[in-house]
Design a protein around this motif. Structure first.
Motif, PDB file in Angstrom:
ATOM      1  N   TRP A  84       1.109  -1.848  -7.235  1.00  0.00           N
ATOM      2  CA  TRP A  84       2.131  -2.794  -6.909  1.00  0.00           C
ATOM      3  C   TRP A  84       1.707  -3.935  -6.181  1.00  0.00           C
ATOM      4  O   TRP A  84       0.735  -3.941  -5.245  1.00  0.00           O
ATOM      5  N   PHE A  85       2.412  -5.132  -6.207  1.00  0.00           N
ATOM      6  CA  PHE A  85       1.923  -6.638  -5.650  1.00  0.00           C
ATOM      7  C   PHE A  85       2.183  -6.307  -4.190  1.00  0.00           C
ATOM      8  O   PHE A  85       1.412  -6.885  -3.251  1.00  0.00           O
ATOM      9  N   PRO A  89      -3.451 -14.650 -11.671  1.00  0.00           N
ATOM     10  CA  PRO A  89      -4.784 -15.097 -11.019  1.00  0.00           C
ATOM     11  C   PRO A  89      -5.756 -14.018 -10.979  1.00  0.00           C
ATOM     12  O   PRO A  89      -5.704 -12.814 -11.266  1.00  0.00           O
ATOM     13  N   LYS A  90      -6.855 -14.290 -10.237  1.00  0.00           N
ATOM     14  CA  LYS A  90      -7.846 -13.142  -9.880  1.00  0.00           C
ATOM     15  C   LYS A  90      -7.365 -12.708  -8.733  1.00  0.00           C
ATOM     16  O   LYS A  90      -6.726 -12.928  -7.794  1.00  0.00           O
ATOM     17  N   ASN A  93       7.468 -17.575   6.856  1.00  0.00           N
ATOM     18  CA  ASN A  93       7.595 -17.173   5.252  1.00  0.00           C
ATOM     19  C   ASN A  93       6.217 -16.568   5.056  1.00  0.00           C
ATOM     20  O   ASN A  93       5.417 -17.387   4.939  1.00  0.00           O
ATOM     21  N   GLN A 142       2.901 -15.280   3.814  1.00  0.00           N
ATOM     22  CA  GLN A 142       2.162 -15.228   2.545  1.00  0.00           C
ATOM     23  C   GLN A 142       1.018 -14.575   2.710  1.00  0.00           C
ATOM     24  O   GLN A 142       0.776 -13.860   3.814  1.00  0.00           O
ATOM     25  N   GLY A 143       0.357 -14.159   1.429  1.00  0.00           N
ATOM     26  CA  GLY A 143      -0.708 -13.332   1.510  1.00  0.00           C
ATOM     27  C   GLY A 143      -0.497 -11.864   1.496  1.00  0.00           C
ATOM     28  O   GLY A 143      -1.359 -11.053   2.097  1.00  0.00           O
ATOM     29  N   VAL A 195       5.015  -7.945  -1.210  1.00  0.00           N
ATOM     30  CA  VAL A 195       5.595  -9.414  -0.897  1.00  0.00           C
ATOM     31  C   VAL A 195       5.592  -9.831   0.718  1.00  0.00           C
ATOM     32  O   VAL A 195       5.450  -8.598   1.388  1.00  0.00           O
ATOM     33  N   GLY A 221      12.501  -4.618   2.409  1.00  0.00           N
ATOM     34  CA  GLY A 221      12.315  -4.017   0.917  1.00  0.00           C
ATOM     35  C   GLY A 221      10.944  -4.686   0.460  1.00  0.00           C
ATOM     36  O   GLY A 221      10.160  -5.462   1.150  1.00  0.00           O
ATOM     37  N   GLY A 222      10.594  -4.337  -0.577  1.00  0.00           N
ATOM     38  CA  GLY A 222       9.253  -4.961  -1.355  1.00  0.00           C
ATOM     39  C   GLY A 222       8.091  -4.540  -0.269  1.00  0.00           C
ATOM     40  O   GLY A 222       7.074  -5.270  -0.456  1.00  0.00           O
ATOM     41  N   GLY A 262      11.329  -6.137  -4.778  1.00  0.00           N
ATOM     42  CA  GLY A 262      10.527  -4.842  -4.569  1.00  0.00           C
ATOM     43  C   GLY A 262      12.071  -4.016  -4.018  1.00  0.00           C
ATOM     44  O   GLY A 262      13.071  -4.581  -3.991  1.00  0.00           O
ATOM     45  N   SER A 286      -5.267 -11.224   4.757  1.00  0.00           N
ATOM     46  CA  SER A 286      -4.371 -12.244   5.187  1.00  0.00           C
ATOM     47  C   SER A 286      -3.457 -11.553   6.353  1.00  0.00           C
ATOM     48  O   SER A 286      -2.494 -12.362   6.464  1.00  0.00           O
ATOM     49  N   ASP A 345      -5.737 -17.707  -6.328  1.00  0.00           N
ATOM     50  CA  ASP A 345      -5.615 -16.234  -6.124  1.00  0.00           C
ATOM     51  C   ASP A 345      -4.643 -15.533  -4.994  1.00  0.00           C
ATOM     52  O   ASP A 345      -4.394 -14.338  -4.883  1.00  0.00           O
ATOM     53  N   GLN A 346      -4.065 -16.673  -4.217  1.00  0.00           N
ATOM     54  CA  GLN A 346      -3.284 -16.135  -3.198  1.00  0.00           C
ATOM     55  C   GLN A 346      -1.705 -16.324  -3.879  1.00  0.00           C
ATOM     56  O   GLN A 346      -1.430 -17.546  -4.316  1.00  0.00           O
ATOM     57  N   MET A 377       7.668 -12.849   2.459  1.00  0.00           N
ATOM     58  CA  MET A 377       8.963 -13.628   2.435  1.00  0.00           C
ATOM     59  C   MET A 377       9.285 -13.756   3.963  1.00  0.00           C
ATOM     60  O   MET A 377       8.434 -13.667   4.656  1.00  0.00           O
ATOM     61  N   GLU A 424       6.303   0.706  -1.820  1.00  0.00           N
ATOM     62  CA  GLU A 424       6.649   0.638  -3.263  1.00  0.00           C
ATOM     63  C   GLU A 424       5.622   1.759  -4.274  1.00  0.00           C
ATOM     64  O   GLU A 424       5.905   2.600  -4.857  1.00  0.00           O
TER      65      GLU A 424
END
Lengths: 753, 92
Positions: free
Chosen positions: A453-454, A416-417, A601, A603-604, A456, A520-521, B91, A703, B66-67, A458, A713
């Motif tokens: 790093w992304f 994705p962008k 949960n 997101q973002g 997360v 974590g993450g 992670g 977000s 993108d999300q 959860m 991370e």
């Protein structure tokens, strides 16, 4: 850079609430619980790295005085294949076999039996009385060797996943992954300069201070309680239930204080054994790993072999890149090759690339997560290649990265962008940092590298209780590893509009709060923080309703400002504002105690980037590296408690420097780890490192209510390459393999002369 | 609802992109235009086009406009939404 937001508590640095108990020794860690009639559980571990188990006989051990239980693989239910759930957990059957070997041992130190006895010495004697017959097999110890067509197989039923057709024969390659875009050949043809490299990094351990430990007790009705050090007690409960065939509701897990995890305490090792031994003996059972156990039998991160090729125009514009990334999984499938593949080129705009990654079985411990799992190894390869490219182009290494840096709207290499990110801001902050232009001592070198790093989200749950005097109790379901109690208190205080000192946070057990995924993450401050904020908003809504009832106005005529209910603008009510304490004091008249709760949960999660600058000197006679200075720049989104953010940045840098300079699993030809202790497995100590300078960049994550991105991370991703590039700068010699230990550097320097 | 039948309105389609490791489940198709109001409907479309794949796709992470979502299900899709399937991210 950072947007000006007038927060009162967010961004402050209050003293950590858990500090006093930790420095005085009152804090209860995994091994600190003792119960009446408690037994000590111990594990018999395989002396072979690869062998078939012909038989296990525990009868002599069970017959010994003081021995109350002895179990082996035959005592566990057969685990069906399926996802064990949780962080990096893998297949249920594989986790079951990792906890206790069944038909084969797959690494030196693999558990083959366990006992429970009245003392540790009796337990040791009982282990010595267990008879195990093995049919020893040839171990596979190297990722390249394991990928060869004629390699001995760890698992006859392992067929490479993710290929267009199921292979017709088994292999040690458990899975492959590819990412590609554009035309790589044309991209390299368009390049003026091409660099390539071949990079090997051995297995390394997280090196957390506290070894794994737990105590379990189960009653006659089959209801068990387990105290343990864990990054996620809810997921440990679920894993233990699956491995023992128990009902989740019959298991209660209580998380102790934890002396580090970094991803290594997201999977079970001792807990199912302790429950089974307690069930067989009828007594509580405590189990504690030694440091040697931790090295031999818990999950380090993957050893890797990576190859990278990069092409660029004379102005530094990247035209094409390829990456070949082979990750050791250890004894069972599940190396972090996917994140490695998705991270390797993520910081850079590339029209043409091809990435191949491999998850490879070897006769070593099954790997576990370690900060940004898979990313540091891949980043080391590309960031060293970019350093070589900058040298060939005679270009500043930060300028080269700025020229190609991703930003909002760039199509990421993994799909994705990018939404709003702060990579360019980090690069600019690093370039402007005085440490980047500070003169170096003669003979010293400076290296630069970037990391990604992304992060997360959860699942998280939280409750907020308002005491009768208006003070606040926050209950979270995440063990506090990196300072989450303080961060939760800060976000609760900011949201409610009260003082930080009026808020306390605690970690609930699996029966006293809602489900939460592991700590974590880099997710806890982000996701659990969102749950705490929502629970506080629930409290505010209740307070507004009670104030409205008290004043005899409609709820929409009440607002919440600075921790008190006030009439909305234009509302003609001659009333005195009601503080949280006022509303709490009269709660018995307006509906009872105030309790807010939230579960979500999240997101973002916002991606996080970092740029590191490393200064070091290499002793030409011994090859020893002295780190002279290290600067960590990172986008935190918003630093809720800057001390903790800097702590994460410094901790990740320290671990990354240890990995770069000295840390490695050294195996003999039989697969026996030769350095399973901190005297020989050399993690950095305080005297090895300078003060690590931190610069927190704040590009808020849109977000999250307060802009949090998560910070735990990313700090370990760049230091490996930053150190390698500094060594190149200091010595003029490029060493592609890690660690940059004295013997390796001395050999490289001598060879170059 | 078919993924790209004659009645589909091109202007209201979401673009779905599959990474290499999922191509074994899509017969090699990398991209697909789909009419779906949300991710749950998208999964149903994929299952109807490639029977037996719902569980595989449901276990993936997915980026919608993108999300990134680790556990998408009810997330709405807009006309021209871009949907990228990805490996789940964890992670330490």
């Amino acid at each position: 850079m950072a947007e000006a937001v007038d927060y009162k508590v967010v961004g402050t640095r209050p003293i950590r609430p858990d500090g006093v108990d930790k420095v005085t020794g009152r804090a209860q860690y995994g091994a600190d619980l003792n119960l009446p009639n408690m037994l000590y559980g111990k594990v018999l571990r395989s002396p072979h790295a690869h062998a078939k188990i012909k038989s296990v006989d525990v009868s002599k051990a069970l017959a010994m005085d003081g021995v109350y239980a002895a179990v082996s693989g035959a005592d566990f239910p057969t685990a069906a294949h399926g996802d064990i759930g949780g962080e990096g957990g893998g297949d249920v059957a594989d986790v079951a076999k990792n906890v206790m070997a069944r038909d084969k041992v797959l690494y030196h130190g693999h558990a083959v039996a366990a006992v429970a006895a009245t003392s540790q010495s009796i337990a040791d004697a009982a282990l010595a009385a267990i008879d195990v017959e093995y049919d020893v097999l040839t171990p596979v110890l190297d990722v390249d060797e394991a990928m060869a067509d004629d390699a001995p197989l760890l698992d006859e039923n392992c067929f490479t996943a993710n290929l267009p057709e199921k292979p017709d024969k088994p292999s040690n390659i458990a899975a492959v992954m590819q990412l590609a875009r554009g035309n790589v050949e044309e991209g390299f043809e368009a390049a003026d300069v091409i660099v390539e490299g071949d990079y090997n990094i051995p297995m390394a351990h997280q090196g957390y201070i506290e070894p794994h430990a737990c105590t379990a007790t189960i009653n006659e009705a089959g209801q068990a309680t387990v105290w343990c050090c864990t990054q996620g007690h809810f997921e440990f409960r679920s894993m233990t239930a699956k491995l023992l065939g128990m009902e989740i509701a019959d298991l209660k897990f209580i998380a102790s204080e934890i002396g580090g995890g970094f991803g290594g305490k997201t999977v079970v090792y001792l807990e199912p054994l302790a429950v089974l031994l307690s069930k067989q003996s009828g007594r509580p059972v405590k189990m504690m790993m030694t440091r040697e156990d931790v090295f031999r039998a818990t999950g380090p991160t993957s050893g890797t072999h990576c190859k990278v090729k990069v092409g660029a125009k004379k102005d530094g514009t990247l035209t094409a890149a390829t990456a070949w990334l082979a990750y050791e999984a250890g004894a069972f499938a599940g190396a972090p090759m996917g994140p490695g593949a998705m991270c390797v080129f993520a910081p850079y705009e590339l029209e043409n690339f091809h990435i191949e990654a491999f998850d490879v079985l070897v006769n070593k411990p099954k790997v576990a997560a370690y900060r940004a799992p898979g990313a540091p190894q891949a980043a080391h390869a590309i960031e060293v290649a970019l350093d070589d490219l900058a040298r060939q182009l005679d270009m500043d290494p930060i300028d080269l990265r700025l020229k190609n840096a991703v930003s909002e709207g760039t199509q990421a290499s993994y799909g994705p962008k990018f939404p709003r990110i702060g990579f360019k801001e980090c690069l600019e902050a690093a370039k402007a940092h005085p440490n980047y232009t500070k003169p170096l001592p003669e003979g010293a070198g400076r290296g630069v590298a970037a990391g990604f790093w992304f992060n997360v989200g959860m699942q998280s749950s939280a409750e907020v209780h308002i005491n009768e005097n208006g003070s606040v109790i926050v209950v979270e379901g995440n063990p506090d590893i990196g300072g989450s109690r303080a961060s939760m208190c800060i976000m609760a205080a900011e949201t409610l509009g009260v003082e930080y000192d009026s808020v306390r946070a605690l970690v609930g057990d699996t029966e006293s709060t809602g489900f939460s995924n592991v700590t974590g993450g880099s997710r806890t401050t982000f996701a659990t923080g969102m749950a705490v904020i929502e629970a506080c908003e629930d409290i505010i809504a209740q307070c507004k309703a009670r104030a409205a009832a008290t004043w005899g106005v409609d709820e929409d005529q009440v607002e919440w400002e600075d921790g008190q209910a006030v009439p909305a603008p234009g509302v003609n009510a001659d009333v005195k504002p009601l503080s949280l304490a006022d509303i709490a004091a009269s709660a018995h008249k307006t509906g009872g105690p105030l309790l807010g709760r939230a579960s979500l949960n999240a997101q973002g999660a916002g991606a996080s980037f970092a740029v590191n600058i490393c200064d070091l000197q290499v002793d030409a006679e011994t090859g020893k590296v002295d780190v002279l200075g290290f600067t960590a720049v990172q986008d935190a989104g918003r630093a809720i408690h800057p001390d903790y953010v800097e702590g994460q940045m410094q901790g990740g840098a320290s671990q990354g420097l240890g990995w770069a300079l000295n840390e490695e699993y050294i195996f003999d030809k039989n697969g026996v780890m030769e350095n399973a202790g901190f005297l020989d497995y050399r993690i950095p100590v305080a005297s090895d490192l300078p003060m690590i300078d931190c610069e927190i960049v704040e590009v808020p994550n849109p977000s999250h209510p307060y802009g949090v991105r998560g910070v735990g991370e990313t700090p370990i991703v760049a230091p490996l390459a930053a150190a390698a590039n500094a060594v190149r700068d200091a010595t003029g010699v490029r060493v592609n393999d890690l660690p940059l230990s004295p013997p390796r550097l001395l050999d490289a320097i001598d060879s170059a002369e | 609802m078919g993924p790209s039948g004659p009645c589909a309105i091109d202007a209201a389609m979401a673009k779905v992109v599959f990474p290499d490791h999922l191509l074994q489940h899509t017969g090699g198709e990398r991209e697909l235009d789909v009419v779906a109001a949300n991710f749950r409907e998208l999964l149903a479309v994929l299952e109807s086009k490639w029977p037996g794949t719902a569980e595989v796709f449901a276990k993936c992470a997915v980026a919608i406009d993108d999300q990134i979502y680790q556990d998408a299900f009810l997330e709405p899709l807009q006309p021209h939404s871009e949907v990228f399937f990805m490996q789940r991210i964890e992670g330490g």
